[in-house]
Motif scaffolding. Structure first.
Motif, PDB file in Angstrom:
ATOM      1  N   THR A 152       0.577  -1.174  -0.134  1.00  0.00           N
ATOM      2  CA  THR A 152      -0.415   0.127  -0.029  1.00  0.00           C
ATOM      3  C   THR A 152       1.010   1.217   0.144  1.00  0.00           C
ATOM      4  O   THR A 152       1.631   1.557   0.935  1.00  0.00           O
ATOM      5  CB  THR A 152      -1.363  -0.061   1.821  1.00  0.00           C
ATOM      6  N   VAL A 153       0.540   1.645  -0.904  1.00  0.00           N
ATOM      7  CA  VAL A 153       1.581   3.046  -1.259  1.00  0.00           C
ATOM      8  C   VAL A 153       1.054   4.287  -0.443  1.00  0.00           C
ATOM      9  O   VAL A 153      -0.464   4.714  -0.869  1.00  0.00           O
ATOM     10  CB  VAL A 153       2.012   2.971  -2.989  1.00  0.00           C
TER      11      VAL A 153
ATOM     12  N   PHE B 297      -1.157  -0.732  -4.847  1.00  0.00           N
ATOM     13  CA  PHE B 297      -2.085  -0.608  -4.303  1.00  0.00           C
ATOM     14  C   PHE B 297      -1.606   1.107  -3.892  1.00  0.00           C
ATOM     15  O   PHE B 297      -1.399   1.239  -2.570  1.00  0.00           O
ATOM     16  CB  PHE B 297      -3.067  -1.448  -3.185  1.00  0.00           C
ATOM     17  N   LEU B 298      -2.258   2.378  -4.254  1.00  0.00           N
ATOM     18  CA  LEU B 298      -2.200   3.384  -3.371  1.00  0.00           C
ATOM     19  C   LEU B 298      -3.041   3.687  -2.505  1.00  0.00           C
ATOM     20  O   LEU B 298      -4.553   3.645  -2.270  1.00  0.00           O
ATOM     21  CB  LEU B 298      -2.660   4.985  -4.740  1.00  0.00           C
ATOM     22  N   MET B 299      -2.911   4.122  -1.042  1.00  0.00           N
ATOM     23  CA  MET B 299      -4.059   4.143   0.191  1.00  0.00           C
ATOM     24  C   MET B 299      -5.535   4.718  -0.699  1.00  0.00           C
ATOM     25  O   MET B 299      -5.155   5.649  -1.143  1.00  0.00           O
ATOM     26  CB  MET B 299      -2.888   5.094   1.082  1.00  0.00           C
ATOM     27  N   GLN B 300      -6.178   4.266   0.587  1.00  0.00           N
ATOM     28  CA  GLN B 300      -7.504   5.072  -0.277  1.00  0.00           C
ATOM     29  C   GLN B 300      -7.942   5.176   0.787  1.00  0.00           C
ATOM     30  O   GLN B 300      -8.385   4.332   2.278  1.00  0.00           O
ATOM     31  CB  GLN B 300      -8.340   3.836  -1.328  1.00  0.00           C
TER      32      GLN B 300
ATOM     33  N   ILE C 149       9.397   3.297  -1.636  1.00  0.00           N
ATOM     34  CA  ILE C 149       9.303   2.005  -2.098  1.00  0.00           C
ATOM     35  C   ILE C 149       9.755   1.679  -3.831  1.00  0.00           C
ATOM     36  O   ILE C 149       9.635   1.143  -4.273  1.00  0.00           O
ATOM     37  CB  ILE C 149       7.937   1.878  -2.006  1.00  0.00           C
ATOM     38  N   CYS C 150       9.346   3.179  -3.924  1.00  0.00           N
ATOM     39  CA  CYS C 150      10.310   4.451  -5.539  1.00  0.00           C
ATOM     40  C   CYS C 150      11.772   3.291  -5.571  1.00  0.00           C
ATOM     41  O   CYS C 150      11.895   4.461  -6.044  1.00  0.00           O
ATOM     42  CB  CYS C 150       9.549   5.452  -6.011  1.00  0.00           C
ATOM     43  N   THR C 151      12.282   2.371  -4.522  1.00  0.00           N
ATOM     44  CA  THR C 151      13.942   2.897  -4.995  1.00  0.00           C
ATOM     45  C   THR C 151      14.301   1.028  -5.584  1.00  0.00           C
ATOM     46  O   THR C 151      13.518   0.077  -5.024  1.00  0.00           O
ATOM     47  CB  THR C 151      14.489   3.081  -3.181  1.00  0.00           C
ATOM     48  N   ASP C 152      15.090   1.340  -6.034  1.00  0.00           N
ATOM     49  CA  ASP C 152      15.879  -0.178  -6.476  1.00  0.00           C
ATOM     50  C   ASP C 152      15.983  -1.292  -5.125  1.00  0.00           C
ATOM     51  O   ASP C 152      16.298  -1.926  -5.448  1.00  0.00           O
ATOM     52  CB  ASP C 152      17.231  -0.202  -7.420  1.00  0.00           C
TER      53      ASP C 152
END
Length: 469
Positions: free
Chosen positions: A256-257, A285-288, A265-268
């Motif tokens: 959950t982003v 998944f984007l946080m809702q 999270i957006c790192t190698d």
């Protein structure tokens, strides 16, 4: 299921069995293995042509399919138990795509997957849980689950997705997951789980069937996961991943982003760790702002959503040996929003049916249908004709921008129209103010910021590959 449908399924299963058996025998001979895989991937690519008349969408599908090869090669090398199930599933998927094309030509809604909650209960109590799960809640009897799976397969479903709650509570109690996987062995069973209840005994049962694919939740690195899920959880599920890998099983991650973890999270380093720990697939998944005490300040910014989109696309271009799905940013790959029965729908543990797992609404009830207490004679009829589902699909058809596919966070005014339809009711995970209030205002702001950002986005998929060349 009709006699004709059973006959068609029987023939399809025979063909699929032959493909899978032949592929399994060929795994030990590299040249023959490559030939079988090339034929299977070619069959999958041809099935796109059979299903989709939109040439631009077919181009995205084929591009995505070609980047599956490194993942499949890795599965064959590392996961012998899962390899045959995956090849069998891909053959089933290709056959089902042709079946769905035929039905869609008749104007019939044909989903490719369904999300079912075997239980609403969970062994965790995570803050911000989108399902608002607790230690108490509804359970589906196994017999009803079996009926539902049989019907959705008849509707066109290839992949059965189990969520919750915590699905492995039911596996621990009455072996629900492995029993379903054994009975419907040509299908894949994707299970969203916290992973904490997977024991050696359960892993052994999963190895006997091979077609269960756990997606174990992570929140980023160890400190981020433990901060939300509890101290020591990350190391515990790390051992679970190793246990599954030892048995040759296929497993992955679900992330959950949020505004707090997006950059890490957006790192190698994050993806390298996921591959190192054994994940073969992953979902973002984007946080809702639904469920338990949702915080709108954790919704990602437009810049962060663009970062995730750009990063996942780069990883795909690099042919990383892991299947990645970006639920919101993959609109161009799946031709827009897939909910509302168009490609999937959701069934709550109490039987309520919902257009999307993240839309906190329900309509009808599959348990009532099974008992004969509903105006609908089947789950298929409900998905085809219920006014909530029909309105959902009508709103989808109005959306032309595939970078803004979602009724919930990209076009919230459209979702609010759906929520006003007769027979639409709020579910327990709809937070106060979601339709009209502070949460609604925050969603509107996020949607407007993303709308303003979309024209500046870099291309993804085949368009980004052409640009790189």
């Amino acid at each position: 299921m009709t006699i004709q449908a059973k006959t068609n399924h029987g023939i399809s299963d025979i063909v699929t069995d032959a493909v899978a058996t032949g592929a399994n025998a060929a795994m030990r001979v590299p040249r023959l293995r490559n030939y079988i895989l090339d034929r299977l991937l070619n069959k999958l690519e041809q099935s796109y042509d059979a299903q989709d008349a939109d040439p631009d969408h077919r181009r995205f599908e084929k591009w995505f399919g070609r980047h599956l090869r490194p993942v499949i090669d890795r599965i064959i090398e590392e996961r012998p138990v899962a390899a045959r199930a995956v090849i069998r599933f891909l053959a089933t998927w290709a056959n089902d795509m042709r079946r769905r094309k035929k039905n869609r030509g008749k104007g019939v809604v044909t989903p490719t997957t369904v999300v079912i909650e075997p239980t609403a209960r969970c062994n965790f109590n995570c803050p911000g849980c989108y399902a608002k799960s607790t230690g108490k809640g509804s359970d589906f009897p196994y017999e009803q689950l079996e009926q539902i799976v049989e019907e959705v397969i008849d509707m066109g479903v290839s992949l059965i997705t189990l969520s919750g709650g915590e699905p492995f509570l039911r596996e621990k109690e009455d072996r629900v997951i492995t029993r379903l996987a054994e009975k419907f062995d040509s299908r894949g069973f994707l299970v969203y789980t916290n992973g904490a209840l997977i024991t050696e005994e359960i892993a052994d049962r999963m190895a006997e069937v091979g077609n269960i694919f756990p997606a174990i939740s992570v929140e980023g690195f160890e400190h981020e996961t433990d901060a939300r899920r509890g101290h020591g959880v990350y190391q515990h599920v790390r051992k679970v991943r190793h246990m599954l890998r030892e048995r040759g099983l296929l497993s992955g991650f679900s992330a959950t982003v949020t505004r707090e973890n997006c950059e890490s999270i957006c790192t190698d380093e994050f993806l390298d760790m996921r591959i190192e720990e054994g994940d073969v697939f992953g979902w973002f998944f984007l946080m809702q702002p639904i469920g338990r005490s949702p915080r709108t300040d954790l919704m990602v910014t437009a810049e962060q959503r663009a970062l995730l989109r750009r990063t996942v696309n780069r990883w795909r271009l690099e042919d990383r040996p892991i299947f990645l799905g970006d639920f919101w940013n993959d609109g161009p790959l799946v031709d827009g929003c897939i909910a509302g029965g168009r490609a999937y729908f959701h069934i709550y543990a109490d039987g309520s049916v919902s257009p999307c797992v993240f839309s906190p609404i329900g309509c009808g009830n599959v348990c009532d249908i099974i008992r004969g207490d509903s105006e609908y004679t089947s789950l298929d009829e409900l998905v085809q004709t219920n006014p909530v589902f029909e309105q959902y699909r009508e709103e989808q058809r109005k959306i032309k921008d595939r970078a803004r596919p979602c009724l919930l966070i990209d076009h919230p005014e459209a979702f609010r129209r759906v929520a006003q339809v007769d027979d639409c009711r709020p579910m327990k995970n709809m937070a106060e103010g979601y339709i009209d209030g502070e949460i609604a205002d925050a969603i509107d702001q996020v949607a407007e910021e993303w709308r303003s950002t979309v024209p500046e986005l870099e291309p993804i998929g085949p368009d980004s590959e052409d640009r790189a060349e």
